[in-house]
Write an enzyme that holds these catalytic residues in place. Structure first.
Site, PDB file in Angstrom:
ATOM      1  N   SER A 137       0.817  -1.199   0.000  1.00 27.27           N
ATOM      2  CA  SER A 137       0.000   0.000   0.000  1.00 27.27           C
ATOM      3  C   SER A 137       0.862   1.266   0.000  1.00 27.27           C
ATOM      4  CB  SER A 137      -0.952  -0.028   1.194  1.00 27.27           C
ATOM      5  OG  SER A 137      -1.903   1.004   1.108  1.00 27.27           O
ATOM      6  N   ASP A 281      -3.463   6.489  -3.146  1.00 26.85           N
ATOM      7  CA  ASP A 281      -2.194   5.956  -2.657  1.00 26.85           C
ATOM      8  C   ASP A 281      -1.708   4.900  -3.661  1.00 26.85           C
ATOM      9  OD1 ASP A 281      -3.829   3.779  -2.048  1.00 26.85           O
ATOM     10  OD2 ASP A 281      -2.891   3.407  -0.118  1.00 26.85           O
ATOM     11  N   ASP A 285      -6.187   1.914  -2.879  1.00 20.68           N
ATOM     12  CA  ASP A 285      -7.295   1.603  -1.974  1.00 20.68           C
ATOM     13  C   ASP A 285      -7.631   2.774  -1.060  1.00 20.68           C
ATOM     14  OD1 ASP A 285      -5.113   1.425  -0.240  1.00 20.68           O
ATOM     15  OD2 ASP A 285      -5.722  -0.489   0.651  1.00 20.68           O
TER      16      ASP A 285
END
Length: 530
Positions: A137, A281, A285
Site C-alpha cells: 500500500s 495511494d 485503496d
C-alpha cells in the site's frame, strides 16, 4: 528451521547470497521473529529471511493458505491473485499463483499490476474462496506485503490469520513447495469493476474539472478510465506521478496524508482551475481529497471526507431503507459520523481499527446492511455490496459526484462542511505519529501511558479506558469535548495519537472553530511530548 537450513533451501539465489554474507549477529536478528499478520496482512522490507518479504516467505505463506482452505473444505476452489508494481511484486505474485495452481486450485491472475480494490471486487464477484494481493500500500519503497481475503472478499481475521501463520511454520522448505505455471486471465473482471464503480454516479448535472495523482502507483490508468466512464471526462493528471514507479521518486513518503506528498497535485489543481483534487495511494485503496477555498487549495482530512461521504450517501437513500442501513467508522476516527447517522435515522457501528473489522460492521445485524464505512486514514468503502474493503477509485467517483451535485446547486464543499458543523457542532481532528525504533519501543511507550496516564488535558479532567490495543483519554464539559486515542500502528513502526475536539456552536460558528482550534493545539503539544 535454522538459518543454515533456510539459506540452503532459499529458491532465490539473490536473497540466499545476501543471508550467507551476514555476520552472525545480523543473521540471528533476521531469524529472531517471523512476519505475522497485522492490520492489513504481512508486511516487511524486501530482503532475505523469515522476518521480511521475499520469495521463500511468499511460497510458504501461499502453501499455508492452501492448507487452511483445504481444511475448511474449500480445496480445488477458485483463488484470485493480484499484485501492485513494488519491488518484487511481479515475482511474488507469480509465485503465489503457481503454488495455488499446484495444489489444485483454480487461479485467476493477471499479467499486469492491478489496484487492491480490483482483487477484493474479483473475489466477491466470482465467489472465489480467497484472494491474495501482493502490496504494501503506502509503505516506504523498500517494503512489500501479502494481503489475504476470505469470506466474500473480506480481509482475514482470527482465527484464519493465526492458522496461516501456523501453516507457514509447518511448511516444507521453500524450494520443495510445488509450483505450476498459470495462464493469466483477460480483463473481463477489470471491465466489470470499471462498470460497477462508474455506476456509482447518480448526479446527471455538472462536470467538475478533476486533478488527479496516482502517487507513482497502479491506480492512475484505471481511475481515469472509471471517472471517464462515469461521465467525469475533464480529468487532468500529475504526469510526473502517473506511471507506476516502485521508488516513488517525487515524494519523500508515498502516502497522500504525509506533509508535502500532495503538493504537486494541488499545484496542478490551482493551475488548471480544478473543482476537486484526488490523490490515490500507490495501490489505490485510499483516496485523499483536495478542495479550493478562499485561502487557496487544501487537503481535507480523512475524517472530513468521511463526514461528507457519509452524509451524502445517507441523504440519497429512500426513507424506508435508511432505518435498515449501517454506516461504520473505526475507534480512531471522528465521532461525528454517529451523529450524522442518527440525523438520517440510520444505524452507526464503531469498530476496531482496520477494514477487516469495518467491512464486517453489519455482521449479526439481521435486518440491516452496510452502506458506507470509513477510517480516518483516508480509507472509504462506498459500495459494500461490490467491494468489502476500502476503495480509492470508487470513492473518487462518489467524491466527484458530490462535487458535481453541490456545484449544480451553486454550492461548495466548504459550505457543506459548514452545514454539518452548524447541525452537529464543530469537530476538529488531528493526529501525531511518533516513530519508534522497534515494536518493543512502541510497547514501552504504551506501557508508560497505561501505568501513569495524565489526569487532565487542556484543563479538563480525563477518564482513561482501554479497548484492544488502544488507550482512550476522554473529558470535557457541556460546551467542549476532548478525545485522545493512542495506539501502536499495525503496519509501521509508529505509535499514533488521534485527537478530536467537539465544540458547541451556538450562534457563532467562527468563534466555535477558534475555540476548538485552541484546545486541539494544547492536546497536540502534550501528545508530542509523550
Amino acid at each position: 528451521m535454522t538459518p543454515e537450513d533456510w539459506i540452503a533451501h532459499d529458491p532465490d539465489p539473490v536473497t540466499a547470497a545476501e543471508l550467507a554474507a551476514l555476520d552472525r549477529d545480523e543473521l540471528t536478528a533476521r531469524f529472531a521473529r517471523s512476519l505475522t499478520f497485522g492490520t492489513a496482512g504481512l508486511r516487511g522490507p524486501v530482503r532475505g529471511g523469515p522476518d521480511a518479504m521475499n520469495l521463500a516467505v511468499v511460497l510458504r505463506a501461499s502453501w499455508a493458505v492452501t492448507r487452511v482452505l483445504t481444511e475448511r473444505g474449500l480445496g480445488g476452489s477458485t483463488v484470485v491473485v493480484g499484485r501492485d508494481a513494488r519491488h518484487g511484486s511481479a515475482q511474488f505474485g507469480a509465485a503465489a499463483a503457481e503454488v495455488f495452481a499446484a495444489q489444485g486450485f483454480s487461479v485467476i491472475t493477471w499479467e499486469h499490476p492491478v489496484p487492491t480494490p480490483v482483487v477484493a471486487f474479483a473475489v466477491r464477484h466470482t465467489g472465489a474462496a480467497a484472494g491474495v494481493q501482493i502490496t504494501a500500500s503506502h509503505n516506504p519503497p523498500e517494503d512489500n506485503g501479502y494481503k489475504v481475503y476470505f469470506d466474500g472478499g473480506l480481509q482475514i481475521v482470527l482465527p484464519a490469520d493465526r492458522e496461516i501463520e501456523a501453516g507457514m511454520t509447518a511448511a516444507p522448505p521453500a524450494d520443495q513447495i510445488a509450483r505450476l505455471p498459470v495462464r493469466p486471465a483477460d480483463d473481463t473482471l477489470v471491465d466489470a469493476y470499471v462498470a460497477r464503480a462508474a455506476a456509482l454516479r447518480r448526479t446527471t448535472r455538472g462536470k467538475p474539472r478533476v486533478a488527479l495523482t496516482a502517487m507513482h502507483g497502479v491506480g492512475g490508468e484505471l481511475a481515469v478510465r472509471v471517472l471517464q466512464s462515469a461521465g467525469f471526462d475533464d480529468v487532468h493528471t500529475v504526469t510526473s506521478q502517473f506511471d507506476p514507479d516502485p521508488d516513488f521518486p517525487t515524494v519523500a513518503f508515498p502516502n497522500p496524508e504525509e506533509p508535502g506528498a500532495a503538493d504537486a497535485l494541488l499545484e496542478l489543481a490551482e493551475r488548471i482551475g480544478a473543482d476537486v483534487a484526488i490523490a490515490l495511494d500507490p495501490d489505490a485503496d485510499r483516496c485523499a481529497v483536495g478542495i479550493p477555498t478562499s485561502n487557496g487549495w487544501r487537503m481535507l482530512s480523512g475524517n472530513e471526507t468521511g463526514w461528507l461521504l457519509g452524509d451524502y450517501i445517507l441523504s440519497a437513500l429512500p426513507p424506508e431503507r435508511t432505518d435498515h442501513s449501517v454506516v461504520a467508522s473505526s475507534v480512531v476516527s471522528s465521532q461525528l459520523l454517529a451523529a450524522i447517522a442518527a440525523y438520517h435515522g440510520a444505524h452507526h457501528v464503531q469498530t476496531l481499527t482496520g477494514f477487516k473489522w469495518l467491512a464486517r460492521a453489519d455482521a449479526g445485524l439481521a435486518d440491516r446492511s452496510l452502506v458506507y464505512a470509513y477510517e480516518e486514514a483516508i480509507g472509504h468503502c462506498v459500495d459494500p455490496p461490490a467491494v468489502r474493503d476500502k476503495d480509492g477509485v470508487s470513492a473518487a467517483v462518489v467524491v466527484c459526484d458530490l462535487v458535481a451535485s453541490l456545484g449544480a446547486q451553486g454550492d461548495s464543499v466548504t459550505t457543506a462542511l459548514d452545514r454539518l458543523a452548524l447541525r452537529h457542532g464543530v469537530h476538529t481532528t488531528a493526529a501525531v505519529s511518533r516513530r519508534v525504533a522497534s515494536p518493543a519501543a512502541g510497547a514501552a511507550m504504551m506501557t508508560r501511558l497505561r501505568t501513569t496516564p495524565p489526569t487532565e488535558l487542556a484543563g479538563y479532567a480525563i477518564k482513561v479506558t482501554e479497548q484492544a490495543d488502544a488507550l482512550f483519554l476522554t473529558g470535557g464539559d457541556d460546551q467542549t469535548s476532548i478525545r485522545v486515542v493512542v495506539r501502536p500502528s499495525g503496519t509501521e513502526p509508529k505509535v499514533k495519537c488521534y485527537i478530536e475536539v467537539g465544540q458547541v456552536v451556538g450562534s457563532d460558528l467562527a468563534h466555535a472553530r477558534r475555540r476548538a482550534a485552541v484546545v486541539q493545539e494544547q492536546l497536540l503539544e502534550v501528545a508530542r511530548s509523550w
